[in-house]
Enzyme design. Structure first.
Site, PDB file in Angstrom:
ATOM      1  N   LYS A 215      35.831  71.784  31.574  1.00 19.82           N
ATOM      2  CA  LYS A 215      35.042  73.014  31.670  1.00 19.82           C
ATOM      3  C   LYS A 215      34.230  73.018  32.964  1.00 19.82           C
ATOM      4  CE  LYS A 215      31.566  75.631  29.060  1.00 19.82           C
ATOM      5  NZ  LYS A 215      30.710  75.624  27.846  1.00 19.82           N
TER       6      LYS A 215
ATOM      7  N   HIS B 182      34.637  75.860  36.154  1.00 19.71           N
ATOM      8  CA  HIS B 182      33.544  76.795  36.421  1.00 19.71           C
ATOM      9  C   HIS B 182      32.843  76.546  37.749  1.00 19.71           C
ATOM     10  CE1 HIS B 182      34.258  77.440  32.139  1.00 19.71           C
ATOM     11  NE2 HIS B 182      33.722  78.629  32.320  1.00 19.71           N
TER      12      HIS B 182
ATOM     13  N   HIS C 186      41.483  79.900  33.763  1.00 21.20           N
ATOM     14  CA  HIS C 186      41.577  79.338  32.414  1.00 21.20           C
ATOM     15  C   HIS C 186      41.564  80.448  31.365  1.00 21.20           C
ATOM     16  CE1 HIS C 186      37.220  79.571  33.233  1.00 21.20           C
ATOM     17  NE2 HIS C 186      37.079  79.744  31.937  1.00 21.20           N
TER      18      HIS C 186
ATOM     19  N   ARG D 180      22.502  85.330  26.097  1.00 21.11           N
ATOM     20  CA  ARG D 180      22.827  83.925  26.300  1.00 21.11           C
ATOM     21  C   ARG D 180      21.555  83.102  26.493  1.00 21.11           C
ATOM     22  NH1 ARG D 180      28.148  82.783  27.884  1.00 21.11           N
ATOM     23  NH2 ARG D 180      27.527  81.367  29.569  1.00 21.11           N
TER      24      ARG D 180
ATOM     25  N   LYS E 247      21.891  77.853  29.132  1.00 26.76           N
ATOM     26  CA  LYS E 247      23.279  77.945  29.576  1.00 26.76           C
ATOM     27  C   LYS E 247      23.375  77.687  31.074  1.00 26.76           C
ATOM     28  CE  LYS E 247      26.315  79.378  27.195  1.00 26.76           C
ATOM     29  NZ  LYS E 247      27.285  78.651  26.321  1.00 26.76           N
TER      30      LYS E 247
ATOM     31  N   CYS F  30      31.503  84.578  23.280  1.00 29.29           N
ATOM     32  CA  CYS F  30      32.441  84.451  24.390  1.00 29.29           C
ATOM     33  C   CYS F  30      32.602  82.969  24.702  1.00 29.29           C
ATOM     34  CB  CYS F  30      31.925  85.144  25.651  1.00 29.29           C
ATOM     35  SG  CYS F  30      30.772  86.498  25.369  1.00 29.29           S
ATOM     36  N   SER F  31      33.837  82.493  24.725  1.00 27.04           N
ATOM     37  CA  SER F  31      34.029  81.076  25.015  1.00 27.04           C
ATOM     38  C   SER F  31      35.492  80.831  25.352  1.00 27.04           C
ATOM     39  CB  SER F  31      33.565  80.209  23.834  1.00 27.04           C
ATOM     40  OG  SER F  31      33.522  78.849  24.208  1.00 27.04           O
TER      41      SER F  31
ATOM     42  N   GLU G 105      32.966  82.154  36.924  1.00 29.62           N
ATOM     43  CA  GLU G 105      34.007  82.311  35.911  1.00 29.62           C
ATOM     44  C   GLU G 105      35.281  82.839  36.553  1.00 29.62           C
ATOM     45  OE1 GLU G 105      34.399  81.428  32.966  1.00 29.62           O
ATOM     46  OE2 GLU G 105      32.556  81.500  31.780  1.00 29.62           O
TER      47      GLU G 105
ATOM     48  N   GLU H 135      38.835  83.889  34.472  1.00 30.31           N
ATOM     49  CA  GLU H 135      39.405  83.812  33.132  1.00 30.31           C
ATOM     50  C   GLU H 135      40.467  84.874  32.884  1.00 30.31           C
ATOM     51  OE1 GLU H 135      35.542  82.310  30.584  1.00 30.31           O
ATOM     52  OE2 GLU H 135      35.921  84.465  30.653  1.00 30.31           O
TER      53      GLU H 135
END
Length: 229
Positions: free
Chosen positions: A35, A39, A54, A73, A77, A89-90, A149, A151
């Protein structure tokens, strides 16, 4: 601890060790990486970098009154702290159960897992077959100079009444909103939205799904919709 992660919350740093699913731009699995690596802006935006992409998911949970559960959030974070966003969201992880692609079952399992971890929503209240996968988006966005991010994000809709108990390490605040209340929240100059939620809202996709919750599966379109900054 690596210098890039110094000063961050210990639990959030631990989660950076999770293995995300690397995909091509057409969402084919090509490998995995941490992760943390997925990121780092250097791995996303640098011309000579790996441009890691990802798999992710975004859950939009509506109650039976038709209100959407938002989360802010947590301040802990590492990316997009204190931004408002959709319910959860993940990322599905690089594990056999969450790699499974038939009927998006791996993504659904990941969503069920994270709803419990972030909001204390037990699996029995959100059975796998209650998630409706309606589409995918591809986007990238920096969070700050270091993190960002990139994605392919699966959109999951679920409508049910649930009890929840937010995990403060993940979620700073929550609120149920109508479409009008969401518009009013977005209009406030102090409101910050995550980029994926911003894209989905501004594009009009969210309101189309919201207006048609009773038949949202009919709106399913798995063509990857691409957003740019």
């Amino acid at each position: 601890m690596e210098p890039l992660l110094e000063g961050y919350d210990a639990e959030q740093v631990r989660l950076m060790e999770e293995e995300c699913i690397l995909v091509s731009e057409d969402d084919k699995v090509i490998g995995h990486d941490s992760k943390k690596n997925c990121h780092l802006n250097a791995n996303i935006f640098d011309e000579n970098g790996p441009k890691l992409l990802h798999r992710a998911f975004s859950v939009f949970l509506f109650n039976n009154e038709g209100k959407l559960l938002l989360q802010q959030r947590s301040k802990d974070k590492i990316t997009f702290a204190l931004d408002w966003t959709n319910t959860c969201c993940s990322h599905p992880l690089y594990t056999p159960s969450e790699l499974e692609e038939e009927a998006e079952i791996g993504v659904r399992r990941a969503a069920q897992r994270k709803l419990e971890q972030e909001l204390g929503i037990v699996a029995a209240d959100v059975p796998l077959d209650s998630f409706k996968c309606v589409g995918r988006i591809h986007y990238k966005s920096p969070s700050n100079d270091t993190w960002g991010e990139h994605e392919v994000d699966y959109i999951l809709i679920i409508q049910t009444d649930v009890k929840f108990n937010r995990n403060p390490n993940e979620v700073e605040d929550t609120k149920w909103v109508s479409q009008q209340e969401l518009s009013e929240l977005i209009a406030k100059p102090t409101t910050k939205l995550t980029p994926w939620f911003n894209f989905i809202t501004k594009d009009g996709m969210l309101h189309k799904w919201w207006d048609n919750l009773h038949r949202v599966t009919e709106l399913r379109d798995m063509t990857i919709k691409r957003f740019t900054l």
